[in-house]
Scaffold this motif. Sequence first.
Motif, PDB file in Angstrom:
ATOM      1  N   TYR A 177       1.058  -1.091   0.082  1.00 48.49           N
ATOM      2  CA  TYR A 177      -0.032   0.005   0.006  1.00 48.49           C
ATOM      3  C   TYR A 177       0.788   1.273   0.002  1.00 48.49           C
ATOM      4  O   TYR A 177       0.738   2.533  -0.537  1.00 48.49           O
ATOM      5  CB  TYR A 177      -0.941   0.312   1.343  1.00 48.49           C
ATOM      6  N   ALA A 178       2.052   1.070   0.723  1.00 47.88           N
ATOM      7  CA  ALA A 178       2.892   2.461   0.820  1.00 47.88           C
ATOM      8  C   ALA A 178       4.301   1.923   0.657  1.00 47.88           C
ATOM      9  O   ALA A 178       5.089   1.633   1.503  1.00 47.88           O
ATOM     10  CB  ALA A 178       2.564   3.151   1.859  1.00 47.88           C
ATOM     11  N   PRO A 179       4.706   1.574  -0.605  1.00 53.50           N
ATOM     12  CA  PRO A 179       6.200   1.052  -0.808  1.00 53.50           C
ATOM     13  C   PRO A 179       7.166   1.766  -0.156  1.00 53.50           C
ATOM     14  O   PRO A 179       8.156   0.910   0.237  1.00 53.50           O
ATOM     15  CB  PRO A 179       6.230   0.972  -2.419  1.00 53.50           C
ATOM     16  N   THR A 180       7.193   3.040  -0.164  1.00 57.78           N
ATOM     17  CA  THR A 180       8.386   3.773   0.502  1.00 57.78           C
ATOM     18  C   THR A 180       8.296   3.699   1.986  1.00 57.78           C
ATOM     19  O   THR A 180       9.301   3.339   2.539  1.00 57.78           O
ATOM     20  CB  THR A 180       8.515   5.099  -0.226  1.00 57.78           C
ATOM     21  N   ILE A 181       7.237   4.270   2.468  1.00 56.83           N
ATOM     22  CA  ILE A 181       7.236   4.429   3.632  1.00 56.83           C
ATOM     23  C   ILE A 181       6.745   3.372   4.692  1.00 56.83           C
ATOM     24  O   ILE A 181       6.544   3.205   5.690  1.00 56.83           O
ATOM     25  CB  ILE A 181       6.800   5.967   4.322  1.00 56.83           C
ATOM     26  N   LYS A 182       6.139   2.408   3.919  1.00 61.33           N
ATOM     27  CA  LYS A 182       5.271   1.158   4.601  1.00 61.33           C
ATOM     28  C   LYS A 182       4.773   1.412   5.875  1.00 61.33           C
ATOM     29  O   LYS A 182       3.699   2.180   5.765  1.00 61.33           O
ATOM     30  CB  LYS A 182       6.596   0.138   4.841  1.00 61.33           C
ATOM     31  N   ASP A 183       4.960   0.849   6.838  1.00 54.87           N
ATOM     32  CA  ASP A 183       4.064   0.731   8.315  1.00 54.87           C
ATOM     33  C   ASP A 183       3.915   2.195   8.832  1.00 54.87           C
ATOM     34  O   ASP A 183       3.082   2.415   9.497  1.00 54.87           O
ATOM     35  CB  ASP A 183       4.596  -0.262   9.247  1.00 54.87           C
ATOM     36  N   LEU A 184       5.076   3.250   8.298  1.00 53.61           N
ATOM     37  CA  LEU A 184       4.761   4.383   8.787  1.00 53.61           C
ATOM     38  C   LEU A 184       4.081   5.559   7.967  1.00 53.61           C
ATOM     39  O   LEU A 184       4.445   6.586   7.933  1.00 53.61           O
ATOM     40  CB  LEU A 184       6.399   4.933   9.061  1.00 53.61           C
ATOM     41  N   ALA A 185       3.204   4.916   7.010  1.00 51.06           N
ATOM     42  CA  ALA A 185       2.270   5.765   6.176  1.00 51.06           C
ATOM     43  C   ALA A 185       1.346   6.628   7.335  1.00 51.06           C
ATOM     44  O   ALA A 185       1.218   6.283   8.292  1.00 51.06           O
ATOM     45  CB  ALA A 185       1.651   4.767   5.218  1.00 51.06           C
ATOM     46  N   SER A 186       0.599   7.461   6.369  1.00 50.33           N
ATOM     47  CA  SER A 186      -0.072   8.400   7.409  1.00 50.33           C
ATOM     48  C   SER A 186      -1.400   7.362   7.832  1.00 50.33           C
ATOM     49  O   SER A 186      -1.532   6.331   7.235  1.00 50.33           O
ATOM     50  CB  SER A 186      -0.849   9.328   6.467  1.00 50.33           C
ATOM     51  N   ARG A 187      -2.075   7.703   9.050  1.00 51.94           N
ATOM     52  CA  ARG A 187      -2.964   6.952   9.426  1.00 51.94           C
ATOM     53  C   ARG A 187      -4.071   6.547   8.773  1.00 51.94           C
ATOM     54  O   ARG A 187      -4.606   5.268   8.941  1.00 51.94           O
ATOM     55  CB  ARG A 187      -3.472   7.678  10.862  1.00 51.94           C
TER      56      ARG A 187
END
Length: 594
Positions: free
Chosen positions: A275-285
């Motif tokens: 879902y967020a390949p760069t920032i992964k688990d730290l994507a926005s809420r």
Amino acid sequence: MANVKTHTFDAVIVGAGGAGLMAALYASRSANVAVLSKLYPTRSHTGAAQGGVGAALGNMEEDHWEWHAYDTVKGSDYLADQDAVDVLCKEAIDVVIEMEHMGLPFDRFPNGRISQRRFGGHTNNETQKPVMRACHAADRTGHMILQTLYQQCIKHNVNFYDEYQVVDLIRVGDQVRGVIAIEIATGDFHIFHSKAVMFATGGWGRCWEVTSNAHSLTGDGAAICLRRGIPLQDMEFFQFHPTGIFKLGILITEGVRGEGGVLINSEGERFMKRYAPTIKDLASRDVVSRAIYLEVKAGRGIGGKNYVHLDITPETVNHYFEEDGEKRRIDRDYIEAKLPDIADFTRTYLGVDPVKEPMPVQPTAHYAMGGIPTDVDGRILLNANKDILNGMYAAGECACVSVHGANRLGTNSLTDLVVFGRRAGKHMAEYVQTAPLEPLPDNVADDIIARFERIRNNTGSVKPYELRQQMQRAMTEGVSVFRTEETINEALEKLQQLREAYGSIQVEDKSKQFNSDLLEAWELGCLLELAEVTAVSAVARQESRGGHARDDFPERDDEKWLKHTLCHKDADGTYRLTYKPVTLGRYEPKPRVY
Ligand SMILES: Cc1cc2nc3c(=O)[nH]c(=O)nc-3n(C[C@H](O)[C@H](O)[C@H](O)COP(=O)(O)OP(=O)(O)OC[C@H]3O[C@@H](n4cnc5c(N)ncnc54)[C@H](O)[C@@H]3O)c2cc1C
């Protein structure tokens, strides 16, 4: 009429969380100020804030307030007002250091500076990698802020009225003249006559079934404003935090992912990389909450249920920290030191030891991005022309400046409280120097006293707690992480029925002293109104932006919808929407890249 005592102050602040206390500290330097709080001050929800307060101190690695501003605007899906965001991010640095000087016991890096950690959406703007910006005191940052500010207020002789619940605002034309409150211990009404009033009453997560919010977060201040002709702004944007404890909603701070924790589905996959390949688990809420929802919908919830795993066990997590110049892999001691409350919660409520096993989590209703519209000095704005209601201020979660736009970044609420609480306190102190104390209208408390007597003596058959459950169910099913015209309209229909049913509620306790039944019934009225405003605002906005994700309008539509919603309640009880432009600045809206 009943026993009504009148008190006179220059300014009255309603709410003793971070925003109210910061304002009180500043306003009381030159004005006679009272702080009214329905809770004992240090029980305010600010004390539950865990992860951190955002400020670009750059204590461990390069950071700049402009990077913080860009992340905030981008995280807001471009709905934040950029002039206000600049104020937030610039003043954050100074106000965090000010709190350190007041004695706030921040964690420290080995070099003695305030410790900072990573948090969702906070990045180095050049490399796009996460940056350490969240200043923290273990996972008890809000607790420390609240205690520190309360001690400072006591030291500076702020007048506290603890366990006084404000139930009405005294407004005459374009001016406020005070508030009306119930003293919870006696049930007596009190009038607080003043030149200025500030609301810092916090959020309304209790509109939903699963929430991280305390029982007391019923949106009283916002609902009172609505009833007194003040519109509410951007109410369709409510944040669902991705990691609430399954079923209970109790928050597991994003700090867990900041310290390396990862989300895992039933197939053992770290799904955020899709879902967020760069920032992964730290994507926005908003992004992470939607990802969890989609994983569950695709049948990849753990054991087929509607939750996933949050894993910080040292076996899974490849995360290192520095100690005495050495790089060490995280271990039990590190987790116990950095996340003690989280470890405690999951052991107590779930019997899960986070050092050994993953934690079951699901999205939880967390934070109101919308609220009472204000300018950067906390002054309340009455309409799209930005006309001011003289003497009336708001700050903190109940207010909408707007720095969070469609989605708030983690750690930016605590920053918002102290930055805009301080500004509102300063402005109010100046305002009361020259503003006259206008007389109170005759019999000003009669209407609200009669309203309470109606609730107390009603002989209807509807139980308030049943209505509350039905409202929470309707909001959870219809106006949640995802929504469509159909689901929102279903919720609206239900809410209108509940509004009718509210006229027939019965309160069992008829007494005066500590009548929490009666006060909760009144609070339910506030929640019902805010739920309806949320749904009315949400059904109109035909796009997806930040916390407002419409399955039937999946794209952001800047041409039509780069504007703030204002929801007014007219005298006949109907809701009316108007819109006002977003203040843009350095950052032109760009498509979201994850
Ligand atoms: C579990 C949890 C963790 C969080 N973690 C973080 C974090 O790490 N970082 C971050 O930035 N944000 C975090 N947040 C969000 C942040 O804590 C809140 O948005 C913020 O603390 C709200 O502060 P406030 O001063 O606006 O109001 P609150 O702290 O909620 O206080 C509201 C005050 O208003 C008073 N009040 C309400 N109604 C009335 C009334 N009718 N009459 C009189 N008094 C009234 C209450 O008594 C109370 O004193 C978290 C929130 C939660 C729930």
